[in-house]
Design a protein around this motif. Structure first.
Motif, PDB file in Angstrom:
ATOM      1  N   GLU A 149       0.810  -1.216   0.000  1.00  0.00           N
ATOM      2  CA  GLU A 149       0.000   0.000   0.000  1.00  0.00           C
ATOM      3  C   GLU A 149       0.845   1.269   0.000  1.00  0.00           C
ATOM      4  O   GLU A 149       0.321   2.368  -0.231  1.00  0.00           O
ATOM      5  CB  GLU A 149      -0.954  -0.011   1.199  1.00  0.00           C
ATOM      6  N   GLU A 150       2.141   1.142   0.247  1.00  0.00           N
ATOM      7  CA  GLU A 150       3.029   2.297   0.210  1.00  0.00           C
ATOM      8  C   GLU A 150       3.590   2.537  -1.192  1.00  0.00           C
ATOM      9  O   GLU A 150       4.278   3.540  -1.416  1.00  0.00           O
ATOM     10  CB  GLU A 150       4.190   2.093   1.193  1.00  0.00           C
ATOM     11  N   THR A 151       3.312   1.634  -2.126  1.00  0.00           N
ATOM     12  CA  THR A 151       3.804   1.789  -3.498  1.00  0.00           C
ATOM     13  C   THR A 151       3.020   2.899  -4.197  1.00  0.00           C
ATOM     14  O   THR A 151       1.794   2.958  -4.100  1.00  0.00           O
ATOM     15  CB  THR A 151       3.657   0.470  -4.277  1.00  0.00           C
ATOM     16  N   ASP A 152       3.725   3.749  -4.904  1.00  0.00           N
ATOM     17  CA  ASP A 152       3.091   4.880  -5.581  1.00  0.00           C
ATOM     18  C   ASP A 152       2.721   4.591  -7.030  1.00  0.00           C
ATOM     19  O   ASP A 152       1.818   5.234  -7.577  1.00  0.00           O
ATOM     20  CB  ASP A 152       4.020   6.090  -5.544  1.00  0.00           C
ATOM     21  N   ALA A 153       3.416   3.652  -7.654  1.00  0.00           N
ATOM     22  CA  ALA A 153       3.142   3.354  -9.056  1.00  0.00           C
ATOM     23  C   ALA A 153       3.638   1.962  -9.390  1.00  0.00           C
ATOM     24  O   ALA A 153       4.676   1.521  -8.901  1.00  0.00           O
ATOM     25  CB  ALA A 153       3.812   4.382  -9.972  1.00  0.00           C
ATOM     26  N   ALA A 154       2.877   1.269 -10.254  1.00  0.00           N
ATOM     27  CA  ALA A 154       3.294  -0.021 -10.793  1.00  0.00           C
ATOM     28  C   ALA A 154       3.486   0.133 -12.296  1.00  0.00           C
ATOM     29  O   ALA A 154       2.708   0.831 -12.972  1.00  0.00           O
ATOM     30  CB  ALA A 154       2.256  -1.093 -10.499  1.00  0.00           C
ATOM     31  N   LEU A 155       4.513  -0.529 -12.819  1.00  0.00           N
ATOM     32  CA  LEU A 155       4.810  -0.483 -14.244  1.00  0.00           C
ATOM     33  C   LEU A 155       4.943  -1.923 -14.734  1.00  0.00           C
ATOM     34  O   LEU A 155       5.684  -2.716 -14.141  1.00  0.00           O
ATOM     35  CB  LEU A 155       6.102   0.293 -14.518  1.00  0.00           C
ATOM     36  N   PHE A 156       4.209  -2.274 -15.789  1.00  0.00           N
ATOM     37  CA  PHE A 156       4.210  -3.627 -16.334  1.00  0.00           C
ATOM     38  C   PHE A 156       5.014  -3.633 -17.631  1.00  0.00           C
ATOM     39  O   PHE A 156       4.672  -2.941 -18.594  1.00  0.00           O
ATOM     40  CB  PHE A 156       2.783  -4.092 -16.621  1.00  0.00           C
ATOM     41  N   VAL A 157       6.056  -4.433 -17.678  1.00  0.00           N
ATOM     42  CA  VAL A 157       6.974  -4.468 -18.815  1.00  0.00           C
ATOM     43  C   VAL A 157       6.976  -5.865 -19.434  1.00  0.00           C
ATOM     44  O   VAL A 157       7.042  -6.866 -18.720  1.00  0.00           O
ATOM     45  CB  VAL A 157       8.401  -4.084 -18.366  1.00  0.00           C
ATOM     46  N   GLY A 158       6.903  -5.931 -20.763  1.00  0.00           N
ATOM     47  CA  GLY A 158       6.976  -7.219 -21.445  1.00  0.00           C
ATOM     48  C   GLY A 158       5.744  -8.082 -21.271  1.00  0.00           C
ATOM     49  O   GLY A 158       5.829  -9.301 -21.391  1.00  0.00           O
ATOM     50  N   TYR A 159       4.590  -7.468 -21.044  1.00  0.00           N
ATOM     51  CA  TYR A 159       3.353  -8.232 -20.837  1.00  0.00           C
ATOM     52  C   TYR A 159       2.747  -8.663 -22.176  1.00  0.00           C
ATOM     53  O   TYR A 159       3.105  -8.157 -23.240  1.00  0.00           O
ATOM     54  CB  TYR A 159       2.354  -7.389 -20.040  1.00  0.00           C
ATOM     55  N   HIS A 160       1.812  -9.597 -22.102  1.00  0.00           N
ATOM     56  CA  HIS A 160       1.177 -10.175 -23.293  1.00  0.00           C
ATOM     57  C   HIS A 160      -0.336 -10.176 -23.142  1.00  0.00           C
ATOM     58  O   HIS A 160      -0.867 -10.069 -22.039  1.00  0.00           O
ATOM     59  CB  HIS A 160       1.673 -11.609 -23.509  1.00  0.00           C
ATOM     60  N   VAL A 161      -1.015 -10.344 -24.263  1.00  0.00           N
ATOM     61  CA  VAL A 161      -2.472 -10.363 -24.271  1.00  0.00           C
ATOM     62  C   VAL A 161      -2.985 -11.661 -23.647  1.00  0.00           C
ATOM     63  O   VAL A 161      -2.263 -12.662 -23.557  1.00  0.00           O
ATOM     64  CB  VAL A 161      -2.981 -10.186 -25.718  1.00  0.00           C
ATOM     65  N   ARG A 162      -4.234 -11.640 -23.212  1.00  0.00           N
ATOM     66  CA  ARG A 162      -4.816 -12.798 -22.535  1.00  0.00           C
ATOM     67  C   ARG A 162      -5.134 -13.935 -23.498  1.00  0.00           C
ATOM     68  O   ARG A 162      -5.204 -13.744 -24.715  1.00  0.00           O
ATOM     69  CB  ARG A 162      -6.084 -12.389 -21.783  1.00  0.00           C
ATOM     70  N   ALA A 163      -5.333 -15.119 -22.934  1.00  0.00           N
ATOM     71  CA  ALA A 163      -5.685 -16.297 -23.719  1.00  0.00           C
ATOM     72  C   ALA A 163      -6.954 -16.033 -24.521  1.00  0.00           C
ATOM     73  O   ALA A 163      -7.914 -15.432 -24.028  1.00  0.00           O
ATOM     74  CB  ALA A 163      -5.895 -17.496 -22.801  1.00  0.00           C
ATOM     75  N   GLY A 164      -6.960 -16.469 -25.769  1.00  0.00           N
ATOM     76  CA  GLY A 164      -8.143 -16.333 -26.603  1.00  0.00           C
ATOM     77  C   GLY A 164      -8.248 -15.034 -27.350  1.00  0.00           C
ATOM     78  O   GLY A 164      -9.164 -14.850 -28.161  1.00  0.00           O
ATOM     79  N   GLU A 165      -7.341 -14.091 -27.101  1.00  0.00           N
ATOM     80  CA  GLU A 165      -7.360 -12.809 -27.791  1.00  0.00           C
ATOM     81  C   GLU A 165      -6.223 -12.760 -28.800  1.00  0.00           C
ATOM     82  O   GLU A 165      -5.296 -13.544 -28.761  1.00  0.00           O
ATOM     83  CB  GLU A 165      -7.210 -11.661 -26.784  1.00  0.00           C
ATOM     84  N   GLY A 166      -6.306 -11.781 -29.675  1.00  0.00           N
ATOM     85  CA  GLY A 166      -5.214 -11.627 -30.610  1.00  0.00           C
ATOM     86  C   GLY A 166      -5.688 -11.213 -31.992  1.00  0.00           C
ATOM     87  O   GLY A 166      -6.830 -10.819 -32.159  1.00  0.00           O
TER      88      GLY A 166
END
Length: 308
Positions: free
Chosen positions: A94-111
């Motif tokens: 809860e003390e984190t100010d920001a999250a950054l997602f790197v190298g993520y991919h789309v969910r199953a069944g999408e594309g």
């Protein structure tokens, strides 16, 4: 200022095939180096904007032992290995100010999406339905559970919102939102960025490749991708107070489609989880999103168990 950078592998520039993400395959070492270099670019961007920031980097792919510690920017701390609390988000609080997602991919069944999946090959879809508040809220408060709420029903609709399918992007963003933390940046292929933008329109997205299929893409040169990521990370962190957390308020109804009948059998041993009328679906109701997240992680782990 505290930032958590969660780094997956399938959405890294230049990576298009499982031979580059699987420790047992021939091209994995090169994939690790590309992954580490993109993590470094985002670390640098965060520190460009906030030179005194406390930066944690969560290795968030497979074994969680992919990033090369000796090559990682020494100004950041690395969260490595498993099992661990919060999985891909280990280090978040809860003390984190920001999250950054790197190298993520789309969910199953999408594309089309490069190496699209959700958690593992056994989870085909996760649908979450939350009770709607009186109206849609877009706040920037820091208390757990505040932020972007599910949309209120239109006249004549049921009091439950339409179920939304969530992959790793949505599942992790909602867990961050449960703790009051906004996801300010996401990088990956164009499909992953579109998925993130639909959930968190205010977040900065960095498409580092254009997906042509499950194992094909038009990709940026890795150095160009890193330049863009560094600039985008600095911008995203600077605008963090303008980006609301993605918070799904309880109670929440969840349906999970599983590929293996054996996994479904195991899932029904978990208190509160039941088989639905469908052949591949289990369901449960949770009081809050933190409970949802833990149960999804448990189902993913059960999927790794094979019949004796």
């Amino acid at each position: 200022m505290k930032a958590l950078i969660s780094v997956d592998m399938e959405g890294i520039s230049g990576i298009v095939h499982s031979s580059e993400t699987n420790p047992e395959r021939y091209d994995y070492q090169r994939g690790r180096e590309l992954m580490t270099a993109e993590a470094n670019a985002v670390i640098a961007g965060v520190l460009d904007a906030e030179p005194t920031a406390d930066v944690l980097v969560a290795d968030a792919h497979g074994t969680f032992r992919n990033l090369l510690p000796e090559q990682l920017d020494r100004r950041a701390r690395l969260v490595r290995g498993k099992p661990r609390a919060l999985n891909m988000l280990a280090g978040l609080d809860e003390e984190t100010d920001a999250a950054l997602f790197v190298g993520y991919h789309v969910r199953a069944g999408e594309g089309p999406g490069v190496l699209a999946h959700t958690m593992n090959g056994e989870i085909l879809d996760v649908r979450v339905t939350g009770r709607a508040p009186d109206e849609e809220v877009r706040g920037t408060g820091r208390a757990p559970g505040e932020g972007v709420q599910v949309t209120a029903p239109k006249p004549g609709e049921d009091s439950r919102t339409t179920a939304r399918s969530l992959g790793e992007i949505g599942l992790n963003a909602a867990m961050a939102g449960h703790l009051g933390v906004p996801v300010v940046l996401l990088s990956g292929d164009d499909a992953a960025c579109a998925e993130a933008a639909a959930l968190i329109p205010e977040a900065v997205t960095v498409p580092v490749k254009e997906a042509l299929g499950m194992a094909a893409a038009v990709t940026l040169h890795p150095e160009e991708a890193r330049d863009r990521l560094r600039r985008a990370a600095a911008d995203a962190v600077s605008r963090r107070t303008e980006i609301p957390p993605l918070a799904l308020t309880g109670p929440l109804d969840v349906e999970v489609d599983l590929a293996s009948p054996h996994t479904i059998d195991l899932a029904t041993l978990v208190p509160g989880v039941s088989r639905t009328a469908g052949a591949r679906t289990v369901a449960f109701t949770a009081p809050d999103y933190g409970t949802v997240y833990r149960l999804i992680l448990l189902l993913a782990q059960l999927a790794t168990i094979r019949p004796a």
